[in-house]
Scaffold this motif. Structure first.
Motif, PDB file in Angstrom:
ATOM      1  N   GLY A 146     -52.220 -19.852  -3.958  1.00 34.10           N
ATOM      2  CA  GLY A 146     -51.575 -20.508  -2.829  1.00 34.10           C
ATOM      3  C   GLY A 146     -52.109 -20.057  -1.485  1.00 34.10           C
ATOM      4  N   HIS A 147     -52.939 -19.011  -1.474  1.00 36.47           N
ATOM      5  CA  HIS A 147     -53.523 -18.498  -0.230  1.00 36.47           C
ATOM      6  C   HIS A 147     -55.028 -18.757  -0.147  1.00 36.47           C
ATOM      7  N   GLU A 148     -55.565 -19.483  -1.090  1.00 35.77           N
ATOM      8  CA  GLU A 148     -56.997 -19.793  -1.061  1.00 35.77           C
ATOM      9  C   GLU A 148     -57.286 -20.845   0.006  1.00 35.77           C
ATOM     10  N   SER A 149     -58.323 -20.611   0.791  1.00 32.63           N
ATOM     11  CA  SER A 149     -58.793 -21.608   1.747  1.00 32.63           C
ATOM     12  C   SER A 149     -59.738 -22.573   1.038  1.00 32.63           C
ATOM     13  N   ASP A 150     -60.255 -23.543   1.775  1.00 34.23           N
ATOM     14  CA  ASP A 150     -61.125 -24.553   1.171  1.00 34.23           C
ATOM     15  C   ASP A 150     -62.370 -23.944   0.530  1.00 34.23           C
ATOM     16  N   ASP A 151     -62.860 -22.843   1.097  1.00 35.57           N
ATOM     17  CA  ASP A 151     -64.056 -22.215   0.540  1.00 35.57           C
ATOM     18  C   ASP A 151     -63.727 -21.161  -0.524  1.00 35.57           C
ATOM     19  N   GLY A 152     -62.437 -21.048  -0.871  1.00 35.57           N
ATOM     20  CA  GLY A 152     -62.018 -20.099  -1.903  1.00 35.57           C
ATOM     21  C   GLY A 152     -61.618 -18.740  -1.385  1.00 35.57           C
ATOM     22  N   THR A 153     -61.841 -18.471  -0.107  1.00 37.61           N
ATOM     23  CA  THR A 153     -61.467 -17.180   0.458  1.00 37.61           C
ATOM     24  C   THR A 153     -59.952 -17.014   0.449  1.00 37.61           C
ATOM     25  N   VAL A 154     -59.503 -15.859   0.012  1.00 41.62           N
ATOM     26  CA  VAL A 154     -58.066 -15.552   0.010  1.00 41.62           C
ATOM     27  C   VAL A 154     -57.756 -14.744   1.263  1.00 41.62           C
ATOM     28  N   ARG A 155     -56.927 -15.333   2.131  1.00 37.47           N
ATOM     29  CA  ARG A 155     -56.561 -14.683   3.388  1.00 37.47           C
ATOM     30  C   ARG A 155     -55.051 -14.492   3.422  1.00 37.47           C
ATOM     31  N   LEU A 156     -54.631 -13.255   3.700  1.00 37.77           N
ATOM     32  CA  LEU A 156     -53.213 -12.904   3.732  1.00 37.77           C
ATOM     33  C   LEU A 156     -52.846 -12.408   5.129  1.00 37.77           C
ATOM     34  N   LEU A 157     -51.663 -12.796   5.590  1.00 38.40           N
ATOM     35  CA  LEU A 157     -51.203 -12.418   6.927  1.00 38.40           C
ATOM     36  C   LEU A 157     -50.529 -11.046   6.886  1.00 38.40           C
ATOM     37  N   SER A 158     -50.916 -10.187   7.811  1.00 34.10           N
ATOM     38  CA  SER A 158     -50.268  -8.888   7.976  1.00 34.10           C
ATOM     39  C   SER A 158     -49.599  -8.831   9.340  1.00 34.10           C
ATOM     40  N   THR A 159     -48.432  -8.221   9.390  1.00 41.74           N
ATOM     41  CA  THR A 159     -47.697  -8.041  10.636  1.00 41.74           C
ATOM     42  C   THR A 159     -47.521  -6.550  10.884  1.00 41.74           C
ATOM     43  N   SER A 160     -47.917  -6.106  12.060  1.00 46.74           N
ATOM     44  CA  SER A 160     -47.905  -4.682  12.379  1.00 46.74           C
ATOM     45  C   SER A 160     -47.315  -4.465  13.764  1.00 46.74           C
ATOM     46  N   TRP A 161     -47.076  -3.204  14.063  1.00 41.60           N
ATOM     47  CA  TRP A 161     -46.739  -2.803  15.420  1.00 41.60           C
ATOM     48  C   TRP A 161     -48.009  -2.308  16.108  1.00 41.60           C
ATOM     49  N   LEU A 162     -48.226  -2.769  17.317  1.00 43.77           N
ATOM     50  CA  LEU A 162     -49.265  -2.210  18.182  1.00 43.77           C
ATOM     51  C   LEU A 162     -48.548  -1.312  19.181  1.00 43.77           C
ATOM     52  N   VAL A 163     -48.782  -0.021  19.054  1.00 43.40           N
ATOM     53  CA  VAL A 163     -48.030   0.976  19.808  1.00 43.40           C
ATOM     54  C   VAL A 163     -48.939   1.665  20.817  1.00 43.40           C
ATOM     55  N   THR A 164     -48.467   1.763  22.050  1.00 44.87           N
ATOM     56  CA  THR A 164     -49.174   2.556  23.055  1.00 44.87           C
ATOM     57  C   THR A 164     -48.187   3.512  23.711  1.00 44.87           C
ATOM     58  N   ALA A 165     -48.693   4.650  24.127  1.00 40.28           N
ATOM     59  CA  ALA A 165     -47.871   5.646  24.812  1.00 40.28           C
ATOM     60  C   ALA A 165     -48.822   6.558  25.588  1.00 40.28           C
ATOM     61  N   ASP A 166     -48.283   7.269  26.556  1.00 40.43           N
ATOM     62  CA  ASP A 166     -49.108   8.098  27.423  1.00 40.43           C
ATOM     63  C   ASP A 166     -48.651   9.546  27.424  1.00 40.43           C
ATOM     64  N   ARG A 167     -49.596  10.441  27.579  1.00 42.15           N
ATOM     65  CA  ARG A 167     -49.221  11.827  27.880  1.00 42.15           C
ATOM     66  C   ARG A 167     -48.813  11.873  29.348  1.00 42.15           C
ATOM     67  N   PRO A 168     -47.646  12.427  29.654  1.00 38.34           N
ATOM     68  CA  PRO A 168     -47.209  12.462  31.055  1.00 38.34           C
ATOM     69  C   PRO A 168     -48.143  13.309  31.911  1.00 38.34           C
ATOM     70  N   THR A 169     -48.172  12.980  33.173  1.00 36.53           N
ATOM     71  CA  THR A 169     -48.927  13.800  34.117  1.00 36.53           C
ATOM     72  C   THR A 169     -48.035  14.818  34.805  1.00 36.53           C
ATOM     73  N   ALA A 170     -46.711  14.653  34.669  1.00 35.17           N
ATOM     74  CA  ALA A 170     -45.769  15.574  35.328  1.00 35.17           C
ATOM     75  C   ALA A 170     -45.872  16.968  34.747  1.00 35.17           C
ATOM     76  N   ARG A 171     -45.656  17.958  35.587  1.00 33.93           N
ATOM     77  CA  ARG A 171     -45.736  19.344  35.134  1.00 33.93           C
ATOM     78  C   ARG A 171     -44.603  19.715  34.185  1.00 33.93           C
ATOM     79  N   SER A 172     -43.567  18.915  34.172  1.00 35.32           N
ATOM     80  CA  SER A 172     -42.395  19.239  33.361  1.00 35.32           C
ATOM     81  C   SER A 172     -42.489  18.745  31.934  1.00 35.32           C
ATOM     82  N   GLU A 173     -43.648  18.226  31.536  1.00 34.29           N
ATOM     83  CA  GLU A 173     -43.753  17.721  30.163  1.00 34.29           C
ATOM     84  C   GLU A 173     -43.559  18.857  29.179  1.00 34.29           C
ATOM     85  N   PRO A 174     -43.197  18.524  27.920  1.00 32.17           N
ATOM     86  CA  PRO A 174     -42.956  19.557  26.914  1.00 32.17           C
ATOM     87  C   PRO A 174     -44.202  20.408  26.675  1.00 32.17           C
TER      88      PRO A 174
END
Length: 287
Positions: free
Chosen positions: A259-287
């Motif tokens: 049920g996931h075969e394309s016309d050329d026979g390739t099997v493509r499956l959808l993946s859902t992920s989180w794209l996560v970004t975060a920063d190291r603080p520049t403040a002197r009070s960081e942990p």
């Protein structure tokens, strides 16, 4: 300080699972490569940036990070000797000189403080035994203002490959696909937990957004079924069944994947992920 604390994962990725991923690195890049561009864009690596690739595997994203920073460098870190051997061979083959690879555990590896402008990962940060400690350790390796960017799987129900494996319930003992909070593929599937872990690890500017991509799992349903059943979870399930049950499972999975075969026979499956970004603080009070 020990070089490796995550002994269970070290054993797995230096055994059959690591050998499988190293042997099939091109296939796994075809599965997961749709997340490369969003990841590298989010990391904003350029110029002379120094990058750290966490759980780099066979080095696809490490090489891309190195190419994005021609005057900088990229270091790939992984537990798996077989996958790192593949990564080094590929870097040499492709002539990428500003990249290096080292075997180690991101939770405790003795990074130089402030040594990196960015830390990235494509599916390499879900296996930490203590994710708060691991991410805090990585934060200290970033320069103040440095960026963390990673991709991790979202809810298993939003991923086609888990639906494919779930089609085998009734034939094989397919259970749940991991428990949020425990080391494993879906340990960071809960958005709130990701935010809580990174906050506790001392990051600021946290962003967690859904990202979706189709991956190529095979050329024809039979090929894709063989590949899925050859992965660690697939092998584990098949090894617990009799030959007749294994044959029926392979047939059932193949039918599902048609049920996931394309016309050329390739099997493509959808993946859902989180794209996560975060920063190291520049403040002197960081942990």
């Amino acid at each position: 300080m020990p070089d490796i604390v995550n002994s269970e994962q070290e054993k797995a990725w230096n055994g059959p699972e690591g050998a499988h991923w190293a042997r099939h690195q091109d296939r796994w890049n075809a599965v997961n490569g749709g997340f490369d561009e969003p990841l590298l864009d989010a990391a904003a690596i350029t110029g002379a940036h120094r990058s750290l690739d966490l759980g780099c595997g066979s080095g696809q994203t490490t090489l891309l990070a190195a190419l994005h920073a021609p005057r900088g460098s990229a270091l790939g870190l992984d537990l798996s000797g077989p996958m790192l051997a593949s990564a080094r061979a590929r870097a040499e083959r492709e002539g990428v000189a500003n990249v290096s690879f080292i075997r180690g555990d991101a939770q405790v590896h003795p990074f130089e403080a402030g040594a990196f402008d960015a830390a990235i990962s494509r599916y390499g940060v879900m296996f930490y035994t203590d994710p708060v400690a691991a991410f805090a350790h990585v934060r200290r390796a970033l320069r103040p203002g440095g960026r963390l960017a990673f991709v991790c799987p979202a809810d298993a129900a939003l991923n086609d490959w888990t639906a494919a494996m779930a089609s085998l319930r009734g034939l094989l003992p397919v259970g749940d696909f991991g428990t949020p909070g425990l080391p494993g593929m879906f340990s960071l599937a809960d958005r709130g937990r990701v935010h809580a872990v990174l906050t506790a690890a001392g990051y600021t500017g946290i962003s967690i957004d859904p990202v979706r991509a189709y991956g190529t799992w095979g050329h024809g349903a039979e090929d894709a079924a063989d590949f899925l059943l050859g992965t660690g979870p697939g092998r584990h399930l098949m090894e617990r069944a009799e030959q007749d049950t294994r044959d029926r499972a392979r047939h059932t999975l193949t039918d599902h994947l048609r049920g996931h075969e394309s016309d050329d026979g390739t099997v493509r499956l959808l993946s859902t992920s989180w794209l996560v970004t975060a920063d190291r603080p520049t403040a002197r009070s960081e942990p």
